[in-house]
Design an enzyme around this catalytic site. Sequence first.
Site, PDB file in Angstrom:
ATOM      1  CD  GLU A 130      -3.581 -11.292 -11.678  1.00  0.00           C
ATOM      2  OE1 GLU A 130      -2.181 -11.033 -10.679  1.00  0.00           O
ATOM      3  OE2 GLU A 130      -4.319 -10.750 -11.241  1.00  0.00           O
ATOM      4  CG  ASN A 133     -11.239  -1.101  -7.771  1.00  0.00           C
ATOM      5  OD1 ASN A 133     -11.958  -0.418  -8.282  1.00  0.00           O
ATOM      6  ND2 ASN A 133     -10.445  -2.014  -7.816  1.00  0.00           N
ATOM      7  CE1 TYR A 153      -3.711  -1.997   0.704  1.00  0.00           C
ATOM      8  CE2 TYR A 153      -2.481  -3.649   1.765  1.00  0.00           C
ATOM      9  CZ  TYR A 153      -4.076  -3.362   1.012  1.00  0.00           C
ATOM     10  OH  TYR A 153      -4.190  -4.116   1.047  1.00  0.00           O
ATOM     11  CB  CYS A 199      -7.659  -3.723  -5.203  1.00  0.00           C
ATOM     12  SG  CYS A 199      -9.014  -3.851  -5.482  1.00  0.00           S
ATOM     13  CG  HIS A 200      -5.853  -9.255  -7.312  1.00  0.00           C
ATOM     14  ND1 HIS A 200      -7.255  -8.463  -8.078  1.00  0.00           N
ATOM     15  CD2 HIS A 200      -5.824  -9.546  -8.430  1.00  0.00           C
ATOM     16  CE1 HIS A 200      -6.889  -8.557  -9.219  1.00  0.00           C
ATOM     17  NE2 HIS A 200      -5.976  -9.457  -9.074  1.00  0.00           N
TER      18      HIS A 200
END
Length: 171
Positions: A169, A134, A111, A142-143
């Site tokens: 991912e 978001n 962050y 944002c993950h």
Amino acid sequence: MTGFFKSDFSTSIGTLYYLWGVEGTNKEVNVIFLGNDEKSFKQYIDKLDVMFSGTEFYEKKCLELEEKILNYLSGKNSSIDLKPLFLMGSDFEKKIWQEAMNIPYGSTVSYRELAQRAGFLKAWRAAGTALNHNPVMLIVPCHRVIRSNGKIGFFGGGVEVKEFLIRLENN
DNA sequence: TGCATGGCGCCGG
DNA sequence: ACCGGCGCCATGC
């Protein structure tokens, strides 16, 4: 602003709700909302206070979105290739969302790092709050933002979903 | 306007 | 490694 339409579909991370909007003279159609929380979806629609056109006209557009998201969630595609349209939010929030879109697939930042990249040296706490607002999950990834100490942090769509996406991912 | 509230960070024990 | 305390900053009421 005219030509709003909305829909939802079922995925591996639950039902996703989305909202389209047509912007400007060029009639560009972009995603205003995408999320797995029906309540915030409805709240968002209430705040916009608009009329909706039927989804039939945009059926092709909807199928395209659903295919892109499903391909992403199955690991088939690493990019979603959908453009967000930020109708709500402060300048600060928009800058944080915009910056988050630069985080590459499969990587994470803190962050703090995200706030710095967006030009706010010490606003990491506020950046977290901004990410919580978001409007387009997955599209603004944002993950991919986690805590400096390596912990996962929070996620509006559920921490389990955040974990799922990060694992996805990295496969 | 002031104050509480958040998807945080850092340091000390 | 885990926690509490304090610092940090944009928002909302």
